[in-house]
Design a protein around this motif. Structure first.
Motif, PDB file in Angstrom:
ATOM      1  N   GLU A 166       0.828  -1.202   0.000  1.00  0.00           N
ATOM      2  CA  GLU A 166       0.000   0.000   0.000  1.00  0.00           C
ATOM      3  C   GLU A 166       0.865   1.256   0.000  1.00  0.00           C
ATOM      4  OE1 GLU A 166      -4.029   0.573   2.158  1.00  0.00           O
ATOM      5  OE2 GLU A 166      -2.492   1.326   3.533  1.00  0.00           O
ATOM      6  N   ASN A 167       1.921   1.255   0.822  1.00  0.00           N
ATOM      7  CA  ASN A 167       2.820   2.413   0.869  1.00  0.00           C
ATOM      8  C   ASN A 167       3.518   2.637  -0.463  1.00  0.00           C
ATOM      9  OD1 ASN A 167       2.214   3.059   3.509  1.00  0.00           O
ATOM     10  ND2 ASN A 167       3.904   1.879   4.368  1.00  0.00           N
ATOM     11  N   GLU A 168       3.918   1.531  -1.103  1.00  0.00           N
ATOM     12  CA  GLU A 168       4.588   1.657  -2.401  1.00  0.00           C
ATOM     13  C   GLU A 168       3.626   2.244  -3.441  1.00  0.00           C
ATOM     14  OE1 GLU A 168       6.476  -1.897  -3.670  1.00  0.00           O
ATOM     15  OE2 GLU A 168       7.122  -1.084  -5.595  1.00  0.00           O
TER      16      GLU A 168
ATOM     17  N   ALA B 290       3.258   5.827  -2.721  1.00  0.00           N
ATOM     18  CA  ALA B 290       4.486   6.551  -3.065  1.00  0.00           C
ATOM     19  C   ALA B 290       4.520   6.912  -4.543  1.00  0.00           C
ATOM     20  CB  ALA B 290       5.707   5.705  -2.710  1.00  0.00           C
ATOM     21  N   GLN B 291       3.843   6.093  -5.361  1.00  0.00           N
ATOM     22  CA  GLN B 291       3.841   6.342  -6.799  1.00  0.00           C
ATOM     23  C   GLN B 291       2.688   7.250  -7.217  1.00  0.00           C
ATOM     24  OE1 GLN B 291       3.708   2.367  -8.319  1.00  0.00           O
ATOM     25  NE2 GLN B 291       5.810   1.892  -7.694  1.00  0.00           N
ATOM     26  N   SER B 292       1.849   7.600  -6.244  1.00  0.00           N
ATOM     27  CA  SER B 292       0.710   8.466  -6.561  1.00  0.00           C
ATOM     28  C   SER B 292       1.192   9.875  -6.863  1.00  0.00           C
ATOM     29  CB  SER B 292      -0.259   8.495  -5.375  1.00  0.00           C
ATOM     30  OG  SER B 292      -1.254   9.473  -5.585  1.00  0.00           O
TER      31      SER B 292
ATOM     32  N   SER C 199      -0.605  12.470  -6.494  1.00  0.00           N
ATOM     33  CA  SER C 199      -1.239  13.360  -5.530  1.00  0.00           C
ATOM     34  C   SER C 199      -1.028  12.806  -4.135  1.00  0.00           C
ATOM     35  CB  SER C 199      -2.738  13.489  -5.830  1.00  0.00           C
ATOM     36  OG  SER C 199      -3.370  14.305  -4.875  1.00  0.00           O
ATOM     37  N   PRO C 200      -0.096  13.367  -3.345  1.00  0.00           N
ATOM     38  CA  PRO C 200       0.171  12.832  -2.001  1.00  0.00           C
ATOM     39  C   PRO C 200      -1.091  12.850  -1.152  1.00  0.00           C
ATOM     40  CG  PRO C 200       1.843  14.434  -2.649  1.00  0.00           C
ATOM     41  CD  PRO C 200       0.742  14.536  -3.659  1.00  0.00           C
ATOM     42  N   ARG C 201      -1.334  11.749  -0.448  1.00  0.00           N
ATOM     43  CA  ARG C 201      -2.499  11.672   0.416  1.00  0.00           C
ATOM     44  C   ARG C 201      -2.231  10.675   1.528  1.00  0.00           C
ATOM     45  NH1 ARG C 201      -6.915  11.524  -2.156  1.00  0.00           N
ATOM     46  NH2 ARG C 201      -6.069  12.015  -4.207  1.00  0.00           N
ATOM     47  N   GLY C 202      -2.912  10.859   2.651  1.00  0.00           N
ATOM     48  CA  GLY C 202      -2.788   9.920   3.756  1.00  0.00           C
ATOM     49  C   GLY C 202      -2.146  10.561   4.972  1.00  0.00           C
ATOM     50  N   LEU C 203      -1.912   9.731   6.000  1.00  0.00           N
ATOM     51  CA  LEU C 203      -1.415  10.188   7.290  1.00  0.00           C
ATOM     52  C   LEU C 203       0.101  10.062   7.387  1.00  0.00           C
ATOM     53  CD1 LEU C 203      -2.043  11.032  10.282  1.00  0.00           C
ATOM     54  CD2 LEU C 203      -2.131   8.575  10.791  1.00  0.00           C
TER      55      LEU C 203
ATOM     56  N   PRO D 299      11.134   2.585  -0.686  1.00  0.00           N
ATOM     57  CA  PRO D 299      10.665   3.897  -1.140  1.00  0.00           C
ATOM     58  C   PRO D 299       9.711   4.492  -0.127  1.00  0.00           C
ATOM     59  CG  PRO D 299       9.516   2.140  -2.301  1.00  0.00           C
ATOM     60  CD  PRO D 299      10.580   1.476  -1.482  1.00  0.00           C
ATOM     61  N   ARG D 300       9.815   5.795   0.090  1.00  0.00           N
ATOM     62  CA  ARG D 300       8.909   6.457   1.018  1.00  0.00           C
ATOM     63  C   ARG D 300       7.640   6.882   0.291  1.00  0.00           C
ATOM     64  NH1 ARG D 300      13.851   8.672   3.453  1.00  0.00           N
ATOM     65  NH2 ARG D 300      13.863  10.285   1.856  1.00  0.00           N
ATOM     66  N   PRO D 301       6.481   6.796   0.968  1.00  0.00           N
ATOM     67  CA  PRO D 301       5.242   7.275   0.348  1.00  0.00           C
ATOM     68  C   PRO D 301       5.355   8.749  -0.012  1.00  0.00           C
ATOM     69  CG  PRO D 301       4.775   6.020   2.340  1.00  0.00           C
ATOM     70  CD  PRO D 301       6.259   6.218   2.298  1.00  0.00           C
ATOM     71  N   ALA D 302       4.615   9.161  -1.034  1.00  0.00           N
ATOM     72  CA  ALA D 302       4.661  10.554  -1.474  1.00  0.00           C
ATOM     73  C   ALA D 302       4.277  11.506  -0.356  1.00  0.00           C
ATOM     74  CB  ALA D 302       3.736  10.742  -2.671  1.00  0.00           C
TER      75      ALA D 302
END
Length: 310
Positions: free
Chosen positions: A83-85, A88-90, A92-96, A280-283
């Protein structure tokens, strides 16, 4: 065709195992305790085996539970990583994003920056934990932390943002009564306030331009786990403190505190942005890290001063 595995129940079971509590798992997952309990019961019924031995005070895994916990924990970790990966490729950054920071630096420096960040990234939310204690980023599930130290934990990825100047200070009334130390070794004869989270607790280290090194172990009537907590006692003239500029700078400018030992420097420290290693870190995390680096780096601070005409 056989049914798919109950991935949800397996993930909830893994979270209960991790936190050793149905209630804590429910809070972490933003579910009701009944939902968590039903998911585990559903899993037990499906597998035909009890997974926990429950008492009023203790939750213990059965043999079957211990065997399943290993695979379920890995399944949960793999699912979160996938899910994080994907996030990370999104584009549009979103989430906590979970961020930890020291108490005073967090309230005085980090928190004032967040409205601009949240306006810039409306789909990102932040869980900001403020404490001078060093949190376990990996064990406690933080995405990043601000650390003020001379040497951050080498197991983490550290990004130095700026330096931090420390001052040895006291009120004019204290110096009038007890005199002004002219050498670090003289601090042993003064009332000094202690701070719990020094790199070497109870010991102040000093250097000068000649390369001399002096370590002293001062003592006094007050010991705290947050630097700002000694400010009232300092201003009241009850002792000497060694504190960073972001805590004492304004009091020095107002004349409430005066510096001593200006030819000596306490161990150089800096503000670091630290993150867990690997992957990889999420966006959502990446944009917060870049934003904080932009605002807190030496170059970024100089640019903002120019905008204000300082």
């Amino acid at each position: 065709m056989s049914k798919l595995p109950d991935f949800e129940a397996l993930a909830i079971f893994a979270k209960v195992v991790e936190l050793q509590s149905f209630a804590a798992a429910a809070t972490e997952l933003t579910l009701s305790k009944a939902t968590v309990s039903k998911a585990v019961s559903r899993l037990e019924e499906r597998l035909g085996a009890r997974l926990f031995n429950r008492t009023s005070r203790r939750l213990a895994l059965t043999d079957a539970g211990r065997t399943l916990a290993i695979k379920a924990t890995q399944l949960l970790a793999d699912g979160e990583a996938l899910e994080n990966e994907a996030l990370a490729q999104s584009s549009s950054p979103r989430g906590l994003v979970r961020l930890a920071a020291p108490m005073t630096y967090g309230t005085g420096t980090i928190a004032p920056l967040l409205p601009e960040f949240l306006a810039r990234y409306p789909d990102v939310s932040i869980d900001l934990n403020l404490s001078d204690a060093t949190v376990d980023l990996i064990g406690e599930g933080y995405d990043a932390a601000i650390r003020i130290a001379s040497l951050p934990d080498s197991s983490l990825i550290a990004r130095r943002l700026c330096g931090v100047k420390r001052h040895v200070v006291a009120a004019p009334s204290y110096f009038a009564r007890y005199g002004r130390p002219t050498h670090p070794s003289e601090l042993a004869d003064h009332k000094c306030f202690g701070y719990t989270y020094l790199t070497t607790p109870g010991v102040w280290h000093f250097t000068n331009d000649a390369g001399d090194l002096v370590s002293v172990r001062p003592s006094g009537p007050l010991h705290v786990n947050n630097g700002e907590a000694v400010m009232p006692a300092l201003i009241a003239g009850l002792g000497i403190g060694g504190l960073p500029d972001f805590i004492v700078g304004e009091a020095i400018a107002r004349g409430e505190l005066e510096t001593v030992l200006d030819d000596w420097s306490q161990t150089l420290s800096g503000v670091y942005l630290v993150t867990p290693p690997g992957g990889p870190r999420p966006a959502r995390v990446e944009v917060l890290l870049d934003f904080l680096a932009e605002k807190l780096s030496d170059g970024g601070k100089r640019a903002r001063k120019g905008e204000r005409g300082d």
